[in-house]
Design a protein around this motif. Sequence first.
Motif, short mmCIF file in Angstrom:
data_model
loop_
_atom_site.label_atom_id
_atom_site.label_comp_id
_atom_site.label_asym_id
_atom_site.label_seq_id
_atom_site.Cartn_x
_atom_site.Cartn_y
_atom_site.Cartn_z
N GLY A 1 0.78 -1.23 0.00
CA GLY A 1 0.00 0.00 0.00
C GLY A 1 0.81 1.27 0.00
O GLY A 1 0.29 2.35 -0.34
N ASP A 2 2.10 1.19 0.38
CA ASP A 2 2.95 2.38 0.39
C ASP A 2 3.89 2.43 -0.81
O ASP A 2 4.68 3.36 -0.94
CB ASP A 2 3.77 2.42 1.68
N GLY A 3 3.82 1.40 -1.67
CA GLY A 3 4.69 1.37 -2.84
C GLY A 3 6.16 1.31 -2.50
O GLY A 3 7.00 1.83 -3.24
N PHE A 4 6.50 0.66 -1.40
CA PHE A 4 7.87 0.66 -0.90
C PHE A 4 8.64 -0.62 -1.21
O PHE A 4 9.83 -0.58 -1.52
CB PHE A 4 7.84 0.87 0.63
N PHE A 5 7.97 -1.76 -1.16
CA PHE A 5 8.69 -3.04 -1.19
C PHE A 5 8.80 -3.67 -2.57
O PHE A 5 9.79 -4.35 -2.85
CB PHE A 5 8.01 -4.03 -0.23
N VAL A 6 7.82 -3.51 -3.42
CA VAL A 6 7.79 -4.21 -4.70
C VAL A 6 8.41 -3.34 -5.79
O VAL A 6 8.11 -2.16 -5.89
CB VAL A 6 6.36 -4.61 -5.09
N GLY A 7 9.26 -3.96 -6.58
CA GLY A 7 9.86 -3.24 -7.69
C GLY A 7 10.52 -4.20 -8.66
O GLY A 7 10.85 -5.34 -8.30
N ALA A 8 10.69 -3.77 -9.88
CA ALA A 8 11.40 -4.55 -10.89
C ALA A 8 12.78 -3.93 -11.09
O ALA A 8 12.93 -2.70 -11.05
CB ALA A 8 10.63 -4.58 -12.21
N PHE A 9 13.76 -4.78 -11.29
CA PHE A 9 15.14 -4.33 -11.43
C PHE A 9 15.63 -4.69 -12.84
O PHE A 9 15.93 -5.85 -13.12
CB PHE A 9 16.02 -4.98 -10.37
N PRO A 10 15.72 -3.72 -13.75
CA PRO A 10 16.05 -4.03 -15.14
C PRO A 10 17.48 -4.49 -15.36
O PRO A 10 17.77 -5.24 -16.28
CB PRO A 10 15.77 -2.72 -15.88
N GLY A 11 18.42 -4.04 -14.52
CA GLY A 11 19.82 -4.43 -14.68
C GLY A 11 20.14 -5.71 -13.94
O GLY A 11 19.48 -6.07 -12.96
N ASN A 12 21.19 -6.39 -14.36
CA ASN A 12 21.55 -7.67 -13.75
C ASN A 12 21.94 -7.53 -12.28
O ASN A 12 21.73 -8.46 -11.49
CB ASN A 12 22.72 -8.31 -14.51
N ARG A 13 22.50 -6.40 -11.89
CA ARG A 13 22.97 -6.23 -10.51
C ARG A 13 22.18 -5.18 -9.75
O ARG A 13 22.56 -4.80 -8.64
CB ARG A 13 24.46 -5.87 -10.50
N ASP A 14 21.08 -4.68 -10.31
CA ASP A 14 20.33 -3.62 -9.64
C ASP A 14 19.76 -4.07 -8.31
O ASP A 14 19.76 -3.31 -7.33
CB ASP A 14 19.20 -3.12 -10.55
N CYS A 15 19.27 -5.30 -8.23
CA CYS A 15 18.69 -5.78 -6.98
C CYS A 15 19.76 -5.86 -5.90
O CYS A 15 19.56 -5.44 -4.76
CB CYS A 15 18.04 -7.15 -7.21
N VAL A 16 20.93 -6.42 -6.26
CA VAL A 16 22.03 -6.53 -5.30
C VAL A 16 22.50 -5.14 -4.86
O VAL A 16 22.73 -4.89 -3.67
CB VAL A 16 23.20 -7.32 -5.91
N ASN A 17 22.62 -4.22 -5.80
CA ASN A 17 23.06 -2.87 -5.45
C ASN A 17 22.06 -2.18 -4.54
O ASN A 17 22.45 -1.44 -3.62
CB ASN A 17 23.26 -2.04 -6.72
N ALA A 18 20.77 -2.40 -4.76
CA ALA A 18 19.76 -1.78 -3.91
C ALA A 18 19.87 -2.29 -2.49
O ALA A 18 19.72 -1.53 -1.52
CB ALA A 18 18.36 -2.06 -4.47
N GLU A 19 20.13 -3.60 -2.33
CA GLU A 19 20.29 -4.16 -0.99
C GLU A 19 21.52 -3.59 -0.28
O GLU A 19 21.53 -3.44 0.95
CB GLU A 19 20.39 -5.68 -1.07
N LYS A 20 22.56 -3.29 -1.06
CA LYS A 20 23.78 -2.74 -0.47
C LYS A 20 23.70 -1.24 -0.22
O LYS A 20 24.60 -0.66 0.37
CB LYS A 20 24.97 -3.02 -1.39
N GLY A 21 22.63 -0.60 -0.71
CA GLY A 21 22.52 0.84 -0.58
C GLY A 21 23.27 1.60 -1.65
O GLY A 21 23.50 2.81 -1.52
N LEU A 22 23.64 0.90 -2.75
CA LEU A 22 24.33 1.55 -3.86
C LEU A 22 23.32 2.01 -4.91
O LEU A 22 22.17 1.56 -4.90
CB LEU A 22 25.32 0.55 -4.48
N PRO A 23 23.71 2.88 -5.83
CA PRO A 23 22.79 3.33 -6.89
C PRO A 23 22.26 2.15 -7.70
O PRO A 23 23.01 1.23 -8.05
CB PRO A 23 23.64 4.26 -7.74
#
Length: 281
Positions: free
Chosen positions: A191-213
Amino acid sequence: EAYVNAHLPILTSRGFDIKAGQFVTLEGAEVIDATGNFFYSHSYIFNYGIPFKHTGILTTIHVDKILDVYAGITSGVNTTLGSGDNNGSPSFHGGVGLNLMRGALTIFATTSIGPEIPRGTPGVRPNRDLRYLNDITVIWKINNRLTSTTDLNYIRDGGFNVSGGGFAQYFTYSINDQFGIGIRGEVWRDGDGFFVGAFPGNRDCVNAEKGLPASVIGGGKPTYGAVTFGVNIKPLMPIKGAALKVRPEVRYDWSLKSTTPYAAGAREQQFTVGADAVLTF
């Protein structure tokens, strides 16, 4: 994974276990290893509502034949140690397991509680604001062929004051040793649009978890629904000790709030057809 596991015959008649290292989470009805899941695709709970792995120490007390109690300290959700941790605070991981009806009914209630916001994030306290990831999995073996699995999920981040959660219901039926069918229905609310997202790049999900761009395609603030129908085909193998499992499926996802989270923000719904083959030997 890389861990040491020890069983000690102390505290109770059934003993005490301790695991130290990097290990998969206790939470959820689905697992990372494809051989442990009926369906090829994963639920919203698996992708957005539970951790994948932890690094730390986990203990298990086998109280009796019915009750197990889990408790441990980890570096957090999907993190390691040192530079692999997105902040400097530990988290709690644990829960309880019930084994009822002579093993026909199991109930597993687990949680991960701790700061999970990357250091340097403005407007929050990365080492103090807590994130709660809670899950209850109920597996009922109705008979030798039919199994019901219910997965209930609720998560909350105190730093951003956001929450999400939902449920997934599975029914699987074994027709014989070579063929099984299954259906999964699920609803998950972001409901807050915070948790679900698609990651188009191969490492975007990993970078998001690390706090990187990272590049992220948000899904808005919908309630997600999905129905998946699949089969498991296990043909007889000519080689002793080898096993093959083929998992074709058809899946339908849609937004219950008339938003457009699919096809990069262009559609309210989507059909997908997928399959894989898992060979073990």
